[in-house]
Design a protein around this motif. Structure first.
Motif, mmCIF file in Angstrom:
data_model
loop_
_atom_site.group_PDB
_atom_site.id
_atom_site.type_symbol
_atom_site.label_atom_id
_atom_site.label_comp_id
_atom_site.label_asym_id
_atom_site.label_seq_id
_atom_site.Cartn_x
_atom_site.Cartn_y
_atom_site.Cartn_z
ATOM 1 N N VAL B 538 0.799 -1.336 0.084
ATOM 2 C CA VAL B 538 0.122 -0.015 0.142
ATOM 3 C C VAL B 538 0.916 1.352 0.157
ATOM 4 C CG1 VAL B 538 -1.621 1.272 1.425
ATOM 5 C CG2 VAL B 538 -2.070 -1.150 0.890
ATOM 6 N N GLU B 543 -2.918 -1.026 -4.947
ATOM 7 C CA GLU B 543 -4.346 -1.286 -4.367
ATOM 8 C C GLU B 543 -4.402 -2.781 -4.183
ATOM 9 O OE1 GLU B 543 -6.352 1.176 -3.700
ATOM 10 O OE2 GLU B 543 -4.646 2.634 -4.370
ATOM 11 N N GLU B 574 -8.092 1.469 3.665
ATOM 12 C CA GLU B 574 -8.246 2.366 2.701
ATOM 13 C C GLU B 574 -8.148 1.852 1.274
ATOM 14 O OE1 GLU B 574 -7.953 6.792 2.071
ATOM 15 O OE2 GLU B 574 -8.570 5.703 3.977
ATOM 16 N N HIS B 575 -7.211 1.079 0.923
ATOM 17 C CA HIS B 575 -6.719 0.444 -0.315
ATOM 18 C C HIS B 575 -7.015 -0.671 -0.811
ATOM 19 C CE1 HIS B 575 -4.667 4.305 -0.965
ATOM 20 N NE2 HIS B 575 -4.274 4.210 0.248
#
Ligand code: SF4
Ligand code: SF4
Lengths: 205, 707
Positions: B538, B543, B574-575
């Protein structure tokens, strides 16, 4: 006064199995109450703490029709029998909420709570101009009411008749308290001169 | 009790519950109506689900300063002349009430529904002292008269038919009560009226306490609490201390959240907010009110990192309406005094771990209760904690240990694939697998692939993408890696065609079974390892993409909780992306030929539970529709029953229950007229194929390789 709020309240209250009457004057309100009492074919009606002139009108209309009226001040010894024996109870709602279809009852005497809780038919009367759009807006007036009554005060939201779904999930009304709930909204157009609503027809009873 | 005894006793109880067909169907109608009405109500208001955020914030704030709020509430109530008693446990509360009853020479107590009073079994103690105690909520009255516990929080007697109820009241009243609901209501009204009018003590719970004004709020649809709290001269309210909020505005949020979550109502028909005790007419002086604030283990709960979340519960019952297994077996099997999902942590904390462990295995960890809860309580994680603690007293049964080691099994299966696959087809082997390991012999199992996706991918080597649009670290999880590498490859190649540079980083299986069966140490370790594996990617701009909904859920929802919201775990959150939402960001216009690739096909889409927390497969449906397919979401609003590996297990706590849960969904699919089912979950697909006899595909299987 906001006509939309009246409509919204009416729609909501009716989806909750209540019946709404829109009237313009206290006389019409008294008439509406009398109609309900007649429809129920009952002999006694209990009144809550209503504005004096409205109370007097209802009292007069009912008495004239031969219907006994019990009304405040209630004596401890009459209670709770007075309400138990009255098939119809008529109370005043300080406010009502369009969003939820709820009448807000403010009392400092439990006898008055019984007027809307024990009879088989409840009639709540409120002024159109006391309609709030949302439930949240009732917080401030309730706070004020509680702080004005330092010792005891009860605020009750009432939205429709007593309901249960406890047997086979089937909606059934009136298991303990009112089986029928009416809301009389008074003064549909107090600002009519300004709004030009004067000629509007409405389905007053 | 040995683990074996506990396991088999629970199995017996499930078996018995499954046999009660009429009860099952009444319950399933009730819970479905509850969740459908909630959905409809929330769809119709601006903001929809957003109120849950507010409810949680309020509850957390109030819990944070609980001691202060309790004191303020008590002080305000006392100023109004109310007697306030802080009860550290049930015995203290009961002692207070018994003394009061004796001093007032009370004979009859009229009660309105209060789970908190049931928690400490007040009725039993009062009755033992010679008082007549009458529940006045209809549902509660019915079960009181039959000596049962509530079957459902909101509908305690939903398992009784009108005919049965009529018989109960015939016995109670001595009247002839016809078997129809209106007649029953009249009989009940006649029976209860004198009790309301003459009770010496009225006892209620409270849905909310308001510190600002010393007010209690009581919500009922029947209006019985209004009568109970007004007519008798003595009013006693038992309130759990966690119900105290700071302001009237806070209380208003709860007043909405509670009924809307339970049954889709905006406000309960009657909401009574009592500040002090009012007189009854002129010349009245005898009125008194008592508020018993109950701790009974709550302070201890509050101190626990894991279980304090349970105190955010507002008792709406929504988790019961969505829980797949509760919806089949009901509260007598799935509950002690506190039923349903939230009943597991509450029981563990209030009534003891042993009691909770008796029904905790019914949780299949679908995660749906957290998604519906108005206070967003992480119930599944607390349940995992209960299972985990229970396992330290009595080790997990073998089958659970095996399923928690799913990855090692899959590794072995893949390494010995031809033999393993032949064995899985072999009846004798399957019988042994059932008998000695506990995997149901009827369950179809996917074959293992001799070569894992990772191996295939590394043999092929990374594709050279000039100026990649995105860099993708592909998370395989078990199925794509060991069972269906061709699916994984198709996913990867499609991403490459969309301009992504793809790698498969080092990783372990997501480890969700550790949460499901309750081995938090291993769950924690797996989370740590995977975050350690993935976070560096990340940081390098990758991703994380996965085709398995449970893996995405685990990375996005479970890991941060397990790792205390660490910075790196949040970076992974988040990713991390589900496959189709990610692909949708990259896909522009598709060719005409691709637009008609699936023209004329009709599919029913199944949303796996864990996908519901991630966007409910909306992009997947779009993806197929864009290619000409007709896709409809077919759902009952709860789990299909497979619940990861739960449906692999033999017997009632496994295969049988999985099928009972799935039946309504199977019927929906069969009646939908679609040609095939589409779902992204590898395990749901096994179950749906077996349950419906219909073809089930992963969406990527429906496509030709991308041009
Ligand atoms: S996670 Fe699923 S199975 Fe477990 S209690 Fe919650 S809803 Fe029920
Ligand atoms: S845990 Fe959440 S959903 Fe379940 S009863 Fe409590 S508040 Fe409602």
């Amino acid at each position: 006064m906001d006509q939309d709020l009246v409509t919204q309240f009416k729609n909501k209250y009716e989806t909750l199995a209540g019946i709404v009457h829109l009237v313009d004057t206290e006389d019409q309100a008294a008439e509406a109450v009398l109609d309900i009492v007649r429809l129920e074919q009952c002999r006694q009606v209990a009144l809550g703490s209503l504005p004096a002139s409205l109370s007097a009108r209802i009292d007069a209309a009912c008495s004239e029709a031969g219907i006994a009226v019990v009304k405040p001040p209630y004596q401890r010894q009459q209670l709770p029998q007075a309400m138990h024996e009255s098939p119809v109870g008529v109370t005043w709602a300080a406010l009502a909420v369009a969003e939820t279809g709820a009448l807000l009852e403010l009392t400092t005497d439990d006898a008055l709570r019984l007027v809307s809780a024990l009879p088989r038919v409840h009639v709540g009367i409120c002024r159109a101009r006391d309609l709030l759009a949302t439930h949240r807006e009732a917080a401030a007036p309730i706070r004020r009411f509680f702080s004005q009554n330092k010792r005891n005060a009860t605020a009750t939201f009432i939205s429709g008749p007593s309901r249960t779904g406890d047997i086979e999930m089937r909606l059934t009304l009136g298991v303990h308290g009112p089986e029928v709930a009416h809301a009389v909204v008074l003064g549909r157009c107090p600002d009519e001169a300004d709004t030009g609503d004067k000629g509007d027809r409405h389905d007053a009873p | 009790m040995t683990p074996h005894d506990r396991h088999s006793r629970l199995q017996d109880r499930i078996e018995a519950a499954l046999k009660r067909k009429a009860q099952r169907s009444a319950l399933s109608v009730a819970v479905k109506r509850g969740r459908d009405s909630r959905r409809a109500a929330l769809d119709a208001i601006p903001g929809g689900e957003a109120f849950r955020e507010e409810v949680r914030a309020i509850k957390l704030r109030c819990l944070e300063k609980q001691q202060e709020l309790i004191e303020r509430f008590a002080a305000r109530a006392k100023e109004r002349g109310t007697h306030v008693f802080m009860a550290k446990d049930g015995a203290a509360a009961i002692g207070y009430i018994l003394t009061l009853a004796a001093e007032r020479k009370a004979k009859t107590v009229a009660k309105s529904k209060s789970l908190t009073s049931e928690e400490i079994e007040v009725n039993e103690s009062l009755e033992a002292a010679g008082l007549q105690v009458v529940e006045t909520d209809l549902g509660e009255l019915i079960i009181q008269k039959t000596g049962e516990k509530p079957f459902h929080l909101v509908f305690p007697a939903v398992h009784k038919t009108a005919a049965e109820v009529a018989e109960i009241f015939k016995r109670v009243t001595g009247e002839n009560v016809p078997h129809d609901i209106d007649a029953i209501m009249k009989a009940v009204r006649r029976y209860l009226r004198p009790i309301f009018l003459n009770a010496d003590i009225g006892m209620t719970g409270a849905n909310i306490g308001i510190a600002e004004t010393g007010t209690i709020a009581i919500e009922t649809n029947e209006g019985n609490a209004r009568l109970v709290s007004s007519i008798p001269d003595v009013h006693v309210c038992i309130i759990g201390q966690e119900k105290i909020v700071e302001t009237i505005d806070d209380a208003f949020q709860m007043m909405f959240a509670h009924p809307v979550s339970a049954v889709g109502q905006h406000l309960t028909t009657y909401v009574t907010m009592m500040s002090g005790r009012s007189p009854m007419g002129e010349g009245d002086s005898a009125r008194e009110s008592h508020i018993v604030i109950l701790d009974n283990g709550r302070s201890q709960m509050r101190a626990s990192e894991l279980y304090s979340d349970a105190l955010n519960c507002i008792r709406c019952g929504a988790c019961m309406n969505i829980c797949p297994t509760y919806g089949v077996v009901g509260g007598h099997t799935f509950g002690h005094i506190y039923p349903g999902p939230i009943g597991i942590p509450w029981t563990a904390e209030i009534h003891g771990l042993e009691k909770a462990a008796d029904f905790a295995p019914l949780c299949v960890s679908c995660g749906l209760c957290m998604e519906i809860c108005p206070a967003k309580i992480d119930i599944p994680l607390m349940i995992a904690g209960v299972k985990d603690r229970a396992s330290r007293r009595q080790p997990h049964p073998l089958i659970n240990r095996v399923l928690m080691a799913a990855e090692s099994m899959a590794k072995l299966g893949s390494a010995t694939a031809p033999l393993a696959n032949r064995s899985l087809q072999n009846a004798l082997f399957r019988r042994g697998l059932e008998k000695f390991v506990g995997i149901d012999r009827r369950r179809q199992l996917p074959p293992f692939s001799p070569q894992t996706l990772t191996a295939q991918f590394h043999r092929r080597g990374p594709a050279k993408i000039a100026g990649p649009k995105r860099k993708v670290a592909f998370f395989t999880d078990v199925y794509a890696n060991y069972n269906a590498p061709e699916l994984g490859m198709a996913a990867i190649e499609r991403l490459e065609a969309l301009g992504c540079e793809v790698i498969i980083p080092p990783q372990r299986a997501c480890g969700y079974p550790y949460i499901a069966y309750g081995d938090l140490k291993r769950a924690h370790k797996t989370a740590q390892k995977n975050v350690a594996h993935l976070a560096p990617y990340v940081e390098k701009g990758y991703e994380i993409v996965t085709t398995e909904p449970t893996a995405a859920y685990c990375l996005k929802v479970s890991y941060p909780r397990l790792l205390g919201q660490s910075r790196r775990s949040l970076a992974v959150v988040e990713h991390t992306h589900e496959y189709f939402p990610f692909a949708a960001q990259l896909e522009n216009d598709i060719t005409a030929s691709e637009q008609s690739l699936l023209a004329g096909r009709t599919y029913g889409f199944h949303i796996p539970c864990h996908q519901r927390a991630l966007g409910a497969g909306r992009h997947t449906v779009d993806f197929l529709q864009k290619r000409g397919a007709k896709v409809q979401v077919v759902e009952t609003g709860t789990c299909c029953g497979m619940a990861g590996t739960f449906g692999l297990k033999k017997g009632f706590l496994g295969y049988e229950l999985a099928h009972a849960v799935g039946e309504p969904l199977f019927e929906e699919f069969k009646a939908s007229g679609v040609e095939a089912i589409v779902t992204e979950s590898s395990v749901c697909s096994i179950h749906l194929r077996q349950g419906t006899g219909m073809p089930v595909h992963h969406p990527l299987e429906l496509l030709q390789p991308a041009e």
